[in-house]
Design a protein around this motif. Structure first.
Motif, mmCIF file in Angstrom:
data_model
loop_
_atom_site.group_PDB
_atom_site.id
_atom_site.type_symbol
_atom_site.label_atom_id
_atom_site.label_comp_id
_atom_site.label_asym_id
_atom_site.label_seq_id
_atom_site.Cartn_x
_atom_site.Cartn_y
_atom_site.Cartn_z
ATOM 1 N N VAL A 112 -13.228 -19.395 13.259
ATOM 2 C CA VAL A 112 -11.887 -19.994 13.277
ATOM 3 C C VAL A 112 -11.937 -21.429 12.749
ATOM 4 O O VAL A 112 -11.083 -21.842 11.965
ATOM 5 C CB VAL A 112 -11.292 -19.935 14.703
ATOM 6 C CG1 VAL A 112 -10.013 -20.732 14.799
ATOM 7 C CG2 VAL A 112 -11.054 -18.491 15.111
ATOM 8 N N LEU A 113 -12.956 -22.181 13.152
ATOM 9 C CA LEU A 113 -13.094 -23.554 12.670
ATOM 10 C C LEU A 113 -13.300 -23.591 11.156
ATOM 11 O O LEU A 113 -12.673 -24.387 10.446
ATOM 12 C CB LEU A 113 -14.255 -24.246 13.384
ATOM 13 C CG LEU A 113 -14.465 -25.714 13.083
ATOM 14 C CD1 LEU A 113 -13.266 -26.528 13.548
ATOM 15 C CD2 LEU A 113 -15.722 -26.207 13.761
ATOM 16 N N GLY A 114 -14.161 -22.723 10.630
ATOM 17 C CA GLY A 114 -14.404 -22.675 9.195
ATOM 18 C C GLY A 114 -13.172 -22.271 8.414
ATOM 19 O O GLY A 114 -12.872 -22.846 7.351
ATOM 20 N N ALA A 115 -12.438 -21.283 8.920
ATOM 21 C CA ALA A 115 -11.205 -20.862 8.241
ATOM 22 C C ALA A 115 -10.170 -21.978 8.260
ATOM 23 O O ALA A 115 -9.495 -22.223 7.251
ATOM 24 C CB ALA A 115 -10.641 -19.612 8.905
ATOM 25 N N THR A 116 -10.066 -22.690 9.370
ATOM 26 C CA THR A 116 -9.112 -23.797 9.470
ATOM 27 C C THR A 116 -9.479 -24.917 8.502
ATOM 28 O O THR A 116 -8.622 -25.432 7.785
ATOM 29 C CB THR A 116 -9.073 -24.336 10.915
ATOM 30 O OG1 THR A 116 -8.753 -23.262 11.799
ATOM 31 C CG2 THR A 116 -8.041 -25.437 11.057
ATOM 32 N N LEU A 117 -10.766 -25.288 8.472
ATOM 33 C CA LEU A 117 -11.203 -26.335 7.547
ATOM 34 C C LEU A 117 -10.975 -25.925 6.097
ATOM 35 O O LEU A 117 -10.583 -26.749 5.262
ATOM 36 C CB LEU A 117 -12.680 -26.667 7.769
ATOM 37 C CG LEU A 117 -13.035 -27.392 9.060
ATOM 38 C CD1 LEU A 117 -14.549 -27.518 9.202
ATOM 39 C CD2 LEU A 117 -12.378 -28.755 9.113
ATOM 40 N N GLY A 118 -11.210 -24.666 5.780
ATOM 41 C CA GLY A 118 -11.005 -24.186 4.413
ATOM 42 C C GLY A 118 -9.542 -24.166 4.024
ATOM 43 O O GLY A 118 -9.189 -24.537 2.900
ATOM 44 N N LEU A 119 -8.672 -23.742 4.933
ATOM 45 C CA LEU A 119 -7.247 -23.660 4.616
ATOM 46 C C LEU A 119 -6.603 -25.037 4.520
ATOM 47 O O LEU A 119 -5.732 -25.272 3.688
ATOM 48 C CB LEU A 119 -6.516 -22.817 5.661
ATOM 49 C CG LEU A 119 -6.834 -21.323 5.623
ATOM 50 C CD1 LEU A 119 -6.210 -20.616 6.823
ATOM 51 C CD2 LEU A 119 -6.340 -20.703 4.336
ATOM 52 N N VAL A 120 -7.034 -25.954 5.376
ATOM 53 C CA VAL A 120 -6.462 -27.293 5.382
ATOM 54 C C VAL A 120 -7.043 -28.137 4.251
ATOM 55 O O VAL A 120 -6.417 -29.058 3.766
ATOM 56 C CB VAL A 120 -6.691 -27.965 6.764
ATOM 57 C CG1 VAL A 120 -6.207 -29.394 6.786
ATOM 58 C CG2 VAL A 120 -5.980 -27.172 7.842
ATOM 59 N N GLY A 121 -8.254 -27.798 3.819
ATOM 60 C CA GLY A 121 -8.885 -28.527 2.722
ATOM 61 C C GLY A 121 -9.737 -29.694 3.174
ATOM 62 O O GLY A 121 -10.117 -30.533 2.362
ATOM 63 N N THR A 122 -10.047 -29.770 4.445
ATOM 64 C CA THR A 122 -10.850 -30.890 4.950
ATOM 65 C C THR A 122 -12.338 -30.576 4.963
ATOM 66 O O THR A 122 -13.124 -31.392 5.433
ATOM 67 C CB THR A 122 -10.404 -31.271 6.376
ATOM 68 O OG1 THR A 122 -10.491 -30.118 7.202
ATOM 69 C CG2 THR A 122 -8.988 -31.803 6.379
#
Length: 133
Positions: A112-122
């Motif tokens: 979930v953390l990796g998907a969030t970072l990837g989607l947000v671009g951070t």
């Protein structure tokens, strides 16, 4: 589409597992055996070897689409799948807290953390050693 198929698979796994294991002998608890069948019926074999096959056959675009398709399956594996396959080990006073503890695995948290970072671009601000790990 992957999410819809996972929901259908999980929903069908419950009645089918009851058909496979109907009765136990002498008060035997059948819930764990049924959970094994539920998992096996609901979850497709989405191993990492398939990634290389998809990449070689359909290229990077196909791998991206395949990854999106299997994302929901991966979330279900590391949440519902682990929760039903791990024995409770006794009765907890707070059932919701026990379930949350069993579902929040390091694999699901990192997914979930990796998907969030990837989607947000951070993800570009994350140290490289963490990204390669």
């Amino acid at each position: 589409m992957g999410g819809v198929l996972v929901v259908i698979g999980v929903a069908l796994a419950y009645p089918i597992s009851r058909l496979i294991i109907r009765r136990g002998g002498d008060g035997e608890d059948l819930s764990y055996k049924r959970n094994i069948y539920r998992y096996a019926l609901a979850i497709a074999n989405t191993g990492f070897f398939g990634n290389f096959l998809v990449l070689n056959i359909w290229g990077e675009k196909g791998l991206f689409e395949y990854t999106l398709f299997t994302f929901c399956i991966t979330v279900v594996i590391y949440s519902w799948g682990l929760a039903i396959l791990m024995p409770a080990g006794g009765k907890a006073k707070n059932g919701a807290k026990s379930l949350l503890k069993r579902v929040c695995t390091p694999a699901l948290i990192s997914l979930v953390l990796g998907a969030t970072l990837g989607l947000v671009g951070t993800y570009q601000y994350v140290p490289p050693f963490i990204l390669t790990t």
